[in-house]
Every structure is written in C-alpha cells, then in structure tokens.
Design a protein around this motif. Structure first.
Motif, short mmCIF file in Angstrom:
data_model
loop_
_atom_site.label_atom_id
_atom_site.label_comp_id
_atom_site.label_asym_id
_atom_site.label_seq_id
_atom_site.Cartn_x
_atom_site.Cartn_y
_atom_site.Cartn_z
N GLY A 92 0.93 -1.13 0.03
CA GLY A 92 0.15 -0.02 0.03
C GLY A 92 0.84 1.23 0.14
N PRO A 93 0.15 2.30 -0.08
CA PRO A 93 1.03 3.60 -0.16
C PRO A 93 1.50 4.15 1.06
CG PRO A 93 -1.49 4.28 -0.26
CD PRO A 93 -1.20 2.72 -0.26
N SER A 94 2.53 5.23 1.17
CA SER A 94 3.02 5.53 2.48
C SER A 94 1.64 6.19 3.39
CB SER A 94 4.02 6.58 2.38
OG SER A 94 4.01 7.06 1.00
N GLY A 95 1.83 5.81 4.56
CA GLY A 95 0.87 6.42 5.54
C GLY A 95 -0.52 5.65 5.58
N ALA A 96 -0.40 4.53 5.01
CA ALA A 96 -1.70 3.80 5.17
C ALA A 96 -1.80 2.88 6.32
CB ALA A 96 -1.90 3.05 4.01
N GLY A 97 -0.60 2.85 6.91
CA GLY A 97 -0.67 2.02 8.42
C GLY A 97 0.03 0.64 8.24
N LYS A 98 0.82 0.52 7.15
CA LYS A 98 1.46 -0.85 6.84
C LYS A 98 2.28 -1.15 8.05
CE LYS A 98 3.45 0.11 3.15
NZ LYS A 98 3.23 1.63 2.83
N GLY A 99 2.99 -0.39 8.36
CA GLY A 99 4.14 -0.52 9.45
C GLY A 99 3.61 -1.01 10.49
N THR A 100 2.58 -0.03 11.04
CA THR A 100 2.00 -0.57 12.52
C THR A 100 1.27 -2.01 12.20
OG1 THR A 100 1.36 1.77 12.30
CG2 THR A 100 0.75 0.49 14.32
N LEU A 101 0.55 -2.25 11.27
CA LEU A 101 -0.06 -3.24 11.09
C LEU A 101 1.09 -4.67 11.02
CD1 LEU A 101 -2.77 -5.14 10.73
CD2 LEU A 101 -2.36 -4.82 8.15
N ALA A 102 1.99 -4.53 10.16
CA ALA A 102 3.01 -5.41 9.90
C ALA A 102 3.55 -5.81 11.51
CB ALA A 102 3.86 -5.10 8.89
N ARG A 103 4.08 -4.80 12.14
CA ARG A 103 4.69 -5.04 13.24
C ARG A 103 3.90 -5.54 14.46
NH1 ARG A 103 5.37 0.09 14.48
NH2 ARG A 103 6.46 0.45 12.56
N THR A 104 2.62 -5.31 14.40
CA THR A 104 1.85 -5.95 15.47
C THR A 104 1.47 -7.16 15.10
OG1 THR A 104 0.72 -3.84 15.43
CG2 THR A 104 -0.33 -5.55 16.75
N VAL A 110 -9.00 -1.67 15.31
CA VAL A 110 -10.08 -2.37 14.59
C VAL A 110 -9.21 -3.04 13.18
CG1 VAL A 110 -12.13 -1.74 12.92
CG2 VAL A 110 -11.78 -0.66 15.16
N VAL A 111 -8.35 -2.28 12.73
CA VAL A 111 -7.88 -2.72 11.36
C VAL A 111 -6.88 -4.07 11.63
CG1 VAL A 111 -5.88 -2.35 9.70
CG2 VAL A 111 -7.06 -0.34 10.33
N VAL A 112 -6.43 -3.99 12.93
CA VAL A 112 -5.48 -5.33 13.34
C VAL A 112 -6.44 -6.26 13.73
CG1 VAL A 112 -3.72 -6.25 15.02
CG2 VAL A 112 -3.71 -3.77 14.23
N ASN A 113 -7.45 -6.05 14.41
CA ASN A 113 -8.27 -7.16 14.89
C ASN A 113 -9.16 -7.63 13.51
OD1 ASN A 113 -7.56 -7.28 17.56
ND2 ASN A 113 -9.26 -6.12 18.16
N HIS A 114 -9.47 -6.80 12.54
CA HIS A 114 -10.17 -7.15 11.47
C HIS A 114 -9.11 -8.27 10.73
CE1 HIS A 114 -12.54 -7.26 7.72
NE2 HIS A 114 -11.61 -6.41 7.16
N VAL A 115 -7.81 -7.93 10.36
CA VAL A 115 -7.00 -8.82 9.75
C VAL A 115 -6.83 -9.91 10.45
CG1 VAL A 115 -4.56 -8.78 8.58
CG2 VAL A 115 -5.82 -6.66 8.64
N MET A 116 -6.75 -10.02 11.76
CA MET A 116 -6.36 -11.15 12.38
C MET A 116 -7.67 -12.09 12.44
SD MET A 116 -3.44 -11.20 13.53
CE MET A 116 -3.01 -12.12 14.84
N MET A 117 -8.86 -11.43 12.32
CA MET A 117 -10.02 -12.32 12.11
C MET A 117 -9.98 -13.00 10.91
SD MET A 117 -13.36 -11.34 14.21
CE MET A 117 -13.20 -10.12 15.17
N LEU A 118 -9.64 -12.12 9.91
CA LEU A 118 -9.18 -12.61 8.38
C LEU A 118 -8.42 -13.73 8.28
CD1 LEU A 118 -9.51 -9.41 6.25
CD2 LEU A 118 -11.36 -11.04 6.60
N LEU A 119 -7.48 -13.78 8.83
CA LEU A 119 -6.39 -14.77 8.79
C LEU A 119 -7.11 -16.03 9.40
CD1 LEU A 119 -3.43 -15.29 8.30
CD2 LEU A 119 -2.75 -14.62 10.26
N ILE A 120 -7.63 -15.91 10.62
CA ILE A 120 -8.30 -17.10 11.20
C ILE A 120 -9.33 -17.52 10.43
CG2 ILE A 120 -9.61 -17.79 13.11
CD1 ILE A 120 -7.97 -15.54 14.79
#
Ligand code: DC
Length: 249
Positions: free
Chosen positions: A37-49, A232-242
C-alpha cells in the motif's frame, strides 16, 4: 456464535500465547503475509503488530530502499547510477532487528525518516537492478516463511504466492495527517500541506515507475483504513487470517 469463537482466537493472539511458544491451531504454519500500500496507510504498524502476535519475522522493505539510498548519498554516488547503487545494495549488511535499522553496522533508524530520505529512497527504488538485488534479498529473508513483509510489491513481485495479501489504503488527507503527526518521521515540524503534497508526489513516482509499480494484486484483500482506528484494522485482519486458515463453517 462464529464471531465469539473468532473473538476468543483473536484474544489468544493478543495475549501473545503464540509468541510465548504455545502454538495453537493453524499458526503452527510458517506463513508468508504480504502487506502493500502507499505511504501512511498504516502498513508498518499493522505488520509490526501482526509479526509480534504471531511470533513471526517483520521485514520493512521500504527501510531497505531507504538505507541503501542513505548510504549511496553518504558515499557520494549518484542516485540514478543503477550499477553503482545496486553494487552497494548487494554488498551492504542490512539489519532491522529490534526495530533498529542499520546498514554496515551504522544505526540509521532516524536518518532514513527525513523528507530528503523519502525522496532519495523513491529515486533508488526506480532503478531496475537495485530492485532486482533487494527483491532477491527479501525473498531470502522470507524463504522459510513465518514472515510479515511490508512494501509496495510484496504480493505482486516478491511473493506472488504469499499465503495472505493485504493492501492497505487511506485517503491522501488522512495519510498526510498521520505522517505529519509521526514524530519519528518528520520530527513533527512540517506543515500538513507540505507533507501532503510531498506524499502525493511520491505516490505518483511509486505507482507510475516502469519496474514493479505500486499496484493492487488480484488476490489481495483491500482495506481502506481512512476511518478505521488502528485496533480495528489489526483485529479485522487477524480475524480474516483465522477465517482463511481455519474456516469455521
Ligand atoms: O514504505 P516506505 O515509505 O518506507 O518506502 C520508501 C520508498 O521505497 C518509497 O518511495 C517506496 C519504495 N519502496 C518500493 O518501491 N518497494 C518496496 N517494496 C518498498 C518501498
């Protein structure tokens, strides 16, 4: 019912039961998770978490382009000299353990987050041979799986067969607002208007360059985070993964 089971799994992950070694369910698998994704979309925080919760390696490929650009400038190389910069990219010792970015042993964590470093990184990221070298190094880092890798071309070029591909987006205004308030990045000094115009210009460079432009992979999950708080973003992605790995119904 399904939601409560999913929530229980997300809570387990939040409590770090994986990181502490109690591997549960599908996460014994050593997955490759691509976040673009583009800069500032929150990739770093999501990926790290995600990497912390799954006990996976986190690779910030933007930091690789940034540190190579920083070192090239230090060495007095021209930032459009593909042969010279790619030779540097090939021999440099790159490391990003513990959130610290180093190149050839030198800590550049702060230096690579200035507006000049933004421009320099975008310039070297256009060079085909530099990309070839860094893509090779990224593939080697993810070869054994158990990795969350973020960038622009992870799901399209680096790991087209990644187990999960996420494309994070947000409006240019929101991305600029996040960037401008990111002290690690700008020192909090730049005006919102200047951050936004630089960011839009860089988006253009990243998505119109001839080699590996920023594009949405066909099989990526697109998430617009403009109005979504980070949790919300993190939990959403974790649920998608599960759901993806362990369909409940
Ligand atoms: O994600 P970032 O802002 O730290 O990236 C720095 C620059 O490197 C940016 O111009 C995009 C580019 N980049 C790239 O071309 N491919 C990647 N996989 C990661 C970053």
């Amino acid at each position: 019912m399904l939601d409560s089971i999913r929530h229980a799994r997300v809570e387990e992950l939040e409590e770090g039961s994986l990181a502490s070694g109690t591997l549960v369910g599908p996460f014994v698998k050593r997955l490759i998770i691509a976040i673009d994704g583009p800069s500032g979309a929150g990739k770093g925080t999501l990926a790290r978490t995600m990497a912390t919760r799954l006990g996976y390696l986190h690779v910030d490929t933007g930091a690789m382009y940034r540190s190579v650009a920083w070192k090239a400038a230090q060495d007095g190389l021209s930032l459009d000299d593909d042969a010279a910069v790619s030779a540097l990219a090939e021999r440099a010792v790159l490391d990003q353990t513990g959130g610290k970015v180093t190149i050839d042993g030198q800590d550049v964590t702060r230096e690579i987050r200035t507006p000049e470093a933004d421009k320099a990184a975008a310039a070297v990221a256009r060079l085909p041979r530099v990309r070839e070298v860094l893509v090779g190094r990224q593939r080697a880092l993810g070869a054994n799986g158990a990795v969350v890798m973020e960038g622009r071309d992870i799901g399209t070029v680096v790991f087209p067969n990644a187990d999960m591909k996420i494309y994070l987006d947000a409006s240019a205004e929101e991305r600029a607002r996040r960037r401008a308030s990111d002290v690690a990045h700008t020192g909090g000094k730049d005006s919102l208007a200047s951050v936004q115009s630089e960011l839009v210009a860089r988006d253009k460079t990243d998505s119109t360059r001839t080699v590996a432009p920023l594009t949405l992979a066909k099989d990526a999950i697109y998430i617009d985070t403009t109005e979504m708080p980070f949790e919300v973003v993190v939990n959403h992605v974790m649920m998608l993964l599960i759901d993806k790995l362990n369909p409940l119904g």
